[in-house]
Design an enzyme around this catalytic site. Structure first.
Site, short mmCIF file in Angstrom:
data_model
loop_
_atom_site.label_atom_id
_atom_site.label_comp_id
_atom_site.label_asym_id
_atom_site.label_seq_id
_atom_site.Cartn_x
_atom_site.Cartn_y
_atom_site.Cartn_z
N GLN A 20 -3.90 -40.50 15.12
CA GLN A 20 -5.16 -40.68 14.40
C GLN A 20 -5.92 -39.37 14.17
O GLN A 20 -7.15 -39.36 14.10
CB GLN A 20 -6.04 -41.70 15.12
N THR A 21 -5.19 -38.26 14.08
CA THR A 21 -5.80 -36.95 13.86
C THR A 21 -4.94 -36.17 12.87
O THR A 21 -3.72 -36.20 12.94
CB THR A 21 -5.92 -36.17 15.19
N GLU A 41 2.50 -35.26 20.03
CA GLU A 41 2.47 -36.67 19.64
C GLU A 41 1.15 -37.32 20.03
O GLU A 41 0.58 -38.09 19.26
CB GLU A 41 3.64 -37.43 20.27
N LEU A 49 -11.57 -33.65 19.58
CA LEU A 49 -10.44 -34.41 19.04
C LEU A 49 -10.71 -35.91 19.01
O LEU A 49 -10.00 -36.65 18.35
CB LEU A 49 -9.16 -34.15 19.85
N GLY A 50 -11.70 -36.35 19.76
CA GLY A 50 -12.04 -37.77 19.78
C GLY A 50 -11.02 -38.61 20.54
O GLY A 50 -10.04 -38.09 21.06
N TYR A 51 -11.30 -39.90 20.59
CA TYR A 51 -10.41 -40.83 21.30
C TYR A 51 -10.00 -40.26 22.66
O TYR A 51 -8.84 -40.01 22.95
CB TYR A 51 -9.17 -41.16 20.47
N TRP A 62 4.39 -26.96 17.34
CA TRP A 62 5.07 -27.82 18.33
C TRP A 62 6.54 -28.01 18.02
O TRP A 62 7.25 -28.65 18.76
CB TRP A 62 4.37 -29.17 18.45
#
Length: 116
Positions: free
Chosen positions: A40-41, A35, A78-80, A22
């Site tokens: 949290q990853t 971003e 990736l969750g969330y 990125w």
């Protein structure tokens, strides 16, 4: 700010990560995506997701036109998931309100879902 830049930039040149996908090219959609994904990853986890995401949604316009189910499928693992839903909603707003150009004005950017 200038003092921090003078101290931080030489450190980054020496010790920073220069191999992150990125970082090049630095385009608002890609930076914003990174971003959101990095919240949290771990970086090592995000790398492969980021690349696959851009294969599927290479531009802000392609993401704006996508169905939410396709977006959530690309995000899977990736969750969330609220991050993906908010990012998708925000990108759609950018496409509709700003002609597909991520607003440079911080106040306008903060108004987007998941940002402020």
């Amino acid at each position: 700010p200038e003092l921090y830049a003078r101290l931080l930039l030489p450190w980054f040149d020496h010790a920073g990560r220069h191999d992150l996908p990125w970082q090049h090219p630095r385009e608002p959609y890609r930076v914003w995506l990174s971003e959101v994904m990095l919240q949290q990853t771990r970086v090592d986890t995000v790398r492969s997701y980021y690349t696959r995401w851009l294969d599927r949604f290479p531009t802000l316009a392609s993401l704006a036109e996508a169905e939410q189910d396709d977006v959530l499928k690309a995000w899977e693992g990736l969750g969330y998931y609220s991050r993906a839903r908010n990012f998708h909603a925000a990108v759609r707003q950018v496409a509709a309100r700003y002609g597909g150009i991520v607003p440079g004005d911080p106040a306008r950017f903060r108004e987007l879902p998941g940002v402020g």
